[in-house]
Structure formats: structure tokens, C-alpha cells
Write an enzyme that holds these catalytic residues in place. Structure first.
Site, PDB file in Angstrom:
ATOM      1  N   THR A  58      30.940  31.287  -1.245  1.00  0.00           N
ATOM      2  CA  THR A  58      32.411  31.238  -1.755  1.00  0.00           C
ATOM      3  C   THR A  58      33.406  30.143  -0.804  1.00  0.00           C
ATOM      4  O   THR A  58      33.041  30.122   0.431  1.00  0.00           O
ATOM      5  CB  THR A  58      33.256  32.413  -2.011  1.00  0.00           C
ATOM      6  OG1 THR A  58      33.192  33.016  -0.889  1.00  0.00           O
ATOM      7  CG2 THR A  58      32.400  33.113  -2.803  1.00  0.00           C
ATOM      8  N   THR A  60      36.120  30.144   0.831  1.00  0.00           N
ATOM      9  CA  THR A  60      36.947  30.637   2.326  1.00  0.00           C
ATOM     10  C   THR A  60      35.789  31.326   2.988  1.00  0.00           C
ATOM     11  O   THR A  60      35.829  31.004   4.418  1.00  0.00           O
ATOM     12  CB  THR A  60      38.045  31.628   1.837  1.00  0.00           C
ATOM     13  OG1 THR A  60      38.937  30.885   1.149  1.00  0.00           O
ATOM     14  CG2 THR A  60      38.542  32.178   3.112  1.00  0.00           C
ATOM     15  N   CYS A  61      34.782  31.954   2.453  1.00  0.00           N
ATOM     16  CA  CYS A  61      33.707  32.479   3.195  1.00  0.00           C
ATOM     17  C   CYS A  61      32.858  31.640   3.882  1.00  0.00           C
ATOM     18  O   CYS A  61      32.684  31.664   5.159  1.00  0.00           O
ATOM     19  CB  CYS A  61      32.890  33.578   2.398  1.00  0.00           C
ATOM     20  SG  CYS A  61      34.038  34.636   1.554  1.00  0.00           S
ATOM     21  N   SER A  62      32.522  30.377   3.202  1.00  0.00           N
ATOM     22  CA  SER A  62      31.625  29.357   3.807  1.00  0.00           C
ATOM     23  C   SER A  62      32.184  28.337   4.684  1.00  0.00           C
ATOM     24  O   SER A  62      31.716  27.756   5.503  1.00  0.00           O
ATOM     25  CB  SER A  62      30.971  28.731   2.509  1.00  0.00           C
ATOM     26  OG  SER A  62      30.118  29.613   1.922  1.00  0.00           O
TER      27      SER A  62
END
Length: 166
Positions: A58, A60-62
């Protein structure tokens, strides 16, 4: 159950699922076999950094969360950390692929799945049906840092925030 906080003991019976990295299954399109990971047992006598993301791959996560841990991997380990683990609600195949896509080999960072968000739900740290965004530091069975993101950004769960608290 209440959220974990500094001073708490890490709970018993915490299980995740994962696919350990192997050279022969090192390509992103190669799949290993999911295995159970007994975090309570494996982490009992170690210093561990856990960070949780709502989902692998995703934005923000990546882009904002995982890269900080990859960049600061050696600095975090130099603080006596034995294990760094990321957890998300995704299945073990997706988590394994996310690690490979980010060039993680071996056990530099463990990519664990929080099946049905059981661990995150037990500590009231979810985002809807997904794991929340948080960080926990455990030192030989004791929680020494535990922070959950209240907004959509990466602040208290970032690698930099964790480093400040090691």
C-alpha cells in the site's frame, strides 16, 4: 484486551504466519510454504522491534514506513536488536513477496502475517479490518516502547521514532 504499553510483559500465545526466506525461493514469483511463528517463544529472550502496517504494497506502507526500517536496518541492529519484524493482515504469500520486492533476504526483517488481525485486535490497534500502524519494542519479554499512530501518517511507528527509544 488493552493496548500494550511500556512495562507490560509481552503476552503468551502470540502466533503469526510467515514464509521464511530461502535462496532457492528467492525470486518474487517463487512461493515457499507458510509456517507458524510462535512470537512469544521466539522473542522471550531477545530484543525485538515490531512495526505494523495496514497492508503490504500500500502507498504509505511501501513509500514511507517500510523504507525507513530498510534504510536504518544496520543502525537498529547496532543498538542490540536481535529481530526486526513487520506485521500486516496480508497472507504469508503477500508478506513474503513484499519482503522480496524490497530486497530483504534471510532474516534481516521478518515479514509476518497477523492472521485475521488477531494480535492487533487483542490490543485495540486495528484500522477497520486491517492491522493498525504501530511500533513495539520488546526487551527480553518486557515491552519498553509501544505506540499506535492516531492519524494517517508515519510518526511514532517510524524507524526514526523507534531508534530514539532504543
Amino acid at each position: 484486551m488493552a493496548p500494550l504499553k511500556a512495562g507490560d510483559s509481552f503476552p503468551e500465545g502470540v502466533q503469526f504466519s510467515w514464509i521464511p526466506y530461502t535462496e532457492e525461493k528467492g525470486e518474487i514469483t517463487s512461493c515457499g510454504v507458510p509456517q507458524s511463528y510462535n512470537a512469544s517463544k521466539e522473542w522471550a529472550n531477545k530484543k525485538v522491534v515490531i512495526f505494523a502496517t495496514p497492508g503490504a504494497f500500500t502507498p504509505t506502507c511501501s513509500v514511507n514506513h517500510l523504507p525507513g526500517y530498510v534504510k536504518n536496518l544496520s543502525t537498529i541492529k547496532s543498538k542490540g536488536v536481535d529481530i526486526i519484524a513487520v506485521i500486516a493482515f496480508n497472507d504469508a504469500f503477500v508478506m513474503s513477496a513484499w519482503g522480496k520486492a524490497n530486497g530483504i533476504k534471510g532474516d534481516d526483517i521478518l515479514f509476518l502475517t497477523d492472521s485475521d488481525t488477531a494480535f492487533s485486535q487483542n490490543h485495540a490497534w486495528t484500522k477497520g479490518d486491517r492491522t493498525g500502524r504501530y511500533a513495539i519494542v520488546i526487551d527480553h519479554g518486557k515491552v519498553v516502547y509501544a505506540e499506535n499512530e492516531s492519524g494517517g501518517g508515519v510518526t511514532v511507528s517510524s524507524a526514526e521514532a523507534v531508534l530514539e527509544n532504543l
